[in-house]
Structure formats: C-alpha cells, structure tokens
Design a protein around this motif. Structure first.
Motif, mmCIF file in Angstrom:
data_model
loop_
_atom_site.group_PDB
_atom_site.id
_atom_site.type_symbol
_atom_site.label_atom_id
_atom_site.label_comp_id
_atom_site.label_asym_id
_atom_site.label_seq_id
_atom_site.Cartn_x
_atom_site.Cartn_y
_atom_site.Cartn_z
ATOM 1 N N ALA A 198 0.825 -1.211 0.000
ATOM 2 C CA ALA A 198 0.000 0.000 0.000
ATOM 3 C C ALA A 198 0.858 1.259 0.000
ATOM 4 O O ALA A 198 0.502 2.277 -0.611
ATOM 5 N N ALA A 199 2.009 1.195 0.681
ATOM 6 C CA ALA A 199 2.878 2.378 0.795
ATOM 7 C C ALA A 199 3.819 2.537 -0.385
ATOM 8 O O ALA A 199 4.359 3.629 -0.600
ATOM 9 N N ASP A 200 4.020 1.485 -1.160
ATOM 10 C CA ASP A 200 4.977 1.527 -2.263
ATOM 11 C C ASP A 200 4.596 2.594 -3.284
ATOM 12 O O ASP A 200 3.478 2.616 -3.791
ATOM 13 N N GLY A 201 5.517 3.501 -3.546
ATOM 14 C CA GLY A 201 5.270 4.551 -4.528
ATOM 15 C C GLY A 201 4.417 5.703 -4.029
ATOM 16 O O GLY A 201 3.958 6.522 -4.831
ATOM 17 N N ALA A 202 4.205 5.780 -2.709
ATOM 18 C CA ALA A 202 3.384 6.864 -2.161
ATOM 19 C C ALA A 202 3.999 8.227 -2.460
ATOM 20 O O ALA A 202 5.218 8.388 -2.452
#
Length: 215
Positions: free
Chosen positions: A171-175
């Motif tokens: 979910a946090a990847d590439g935020a």
C-alpha cells in the motif's frame, strides 16, 4: 517549538489497522473474510450479529451463531483511529458524510451498547483474546506480537488481503506526499495492498529555533 513557529506532520513509519477477532467457529488454518461494506456495517451498527447474511455469504465454510459482535478499541485519540476513520470514509460516502476522518471519533450510537474502550492496544487484544465473539481495532504490530487472529479485508481491486508486512508495504509503495508531507494510502487500488494502511506521523517544526549566543 517557539511560539508562532510553523509545524508540520512528518511520516515516520507505515502501519496497518487490523481487526483482531475471537470467533471460536473459525477452523484451524482458516481466515475470516470481510468486505469493505461489512467493515462499515459492523462499525456503524447496521450489522450487529455474527449471523448476518453479509458475513455468512463471504465465509460459507464457517458456522456463525446468532451472537452480537462486541467491539473493542482504544479510548481517546490515536493515529490508528485516524487511519481507520480515513479508511471507513474511503469505503463509504455515508460514513464520510456523517463522521469523516478524525483521530478522536464519536462512535455511532448504534454500537454504544457493544463498544468496549481500553486504555492501550495491548489491552484491546487481551480483551479480544479473552472474549469470544469480539473484534478489536489495533495496529498490525500489536496483533502480530501478541499472536491474535486478524480479519482479511477485500481491497479496492477486489482481492481479499490479510494484514502483513508485505501487504501494508504494498500500500505504501510509490506513495507521494504533498507540500505538507501528507499522503493517504488507504484503500489503495494495488491488488496486493491491505486497504486499512497508513502513515504514522510526528509533529515537528518546519525550522529549527536559533540558539542564544554563548560567551
């Protein structure tokens, strides 16, 4: 911080908000599954029984007794509660309109008789582990450390995802972050993402106060 100094939220780590569960009828090795609609329904009070058809339909392999769902959560304000409220607002426009995202919510009156407030997340998990037919709102780390079961949730892509380091990290990847260092990763469209994930932040001054001269 000095008086008048501008402050900002700085994300320090990513976490997932989990629903710890104690349902004796879950078979060994199985995972209880809830849709986003069920999560909202349980927390707004429109789904109050384990035997509700929306829960049974998602879990045909589990027998559900007609027992009320008891809900445990932490008392007062917390970042975990803010992530949960943000997720619920993303799941449901009606929740967003009625409650919005806040770290210190007013819980719906419909669940007040079944709501148990605790002073710490560890106490929430302890309550759930000792109380059949209950769920508890806690961060993933507490569930993992205390060995509690957690509910898997259907994400925006339609995949049923359990909370884990991998699914929260997805979910946090590439935020991306705005000018105030804020980023929302709840209800990510990524197929591997756990939908109740978010950043835990600290409040820091945007500039360091100048020290008085010495000498």
């Amino acid at each position: 911080a000095a008086a008048g100094m501008p402050l900002a939220l700085f994300p320090v780590f990513v976490t997932g908000v989990t629903l710890a569960v104690n349902l004796p009828q879950i078979p060994v090795g199985a995972t209880l599954q809830w849709s986003q609609e069920v999560v909202v329904g349980v927390l707004n009070g429109s789904i109050g029984s384990w035997a509700h058809s929306a829960i049974r339909r998602l879990n045909p392999f589990i027998f559900f007794p007609s027992r009320p769902i008891t809900i445990a959560t932490i008392q007062g304000s917390s970042g975990v509660t803010w992530i949960l409220q943000s997720a619920l607002s993303s799941f449901s426009p009606s929740w967003a309109a009625a409650y919005g995202a806040t770290s210190n919510p007013t819980w719906p009156a419909a669940i007040s008789a079944r709501l148990v407030l605790q002073s710490s997340f560890a106490e929430v998990v302890q309550y759930v582990q000792a109380t059949p037919y209950s769920i508890g709102v806690v961060p993933y780390t507490t569930v993992h450390q205390m060995g509690a079961q957690a509910i898997a949730i259907v994400n925006k892509a339609g995949a049923t995802v359990s909370p884990s380091l991998e699914s929260i990290g997805a979910a946090a990847d590439g935020a991306t972050f705005n000018a105030r260092y804020c980023s929302s990763i709840v209800n990510s469209a990524k197929p591997q993402a756990y939908p109740m994930s978010g950043f835990s932040s600290v409040v820091l001054p945007l500039a360091q106060p100048q020290s008085a001269a010495v000498g």
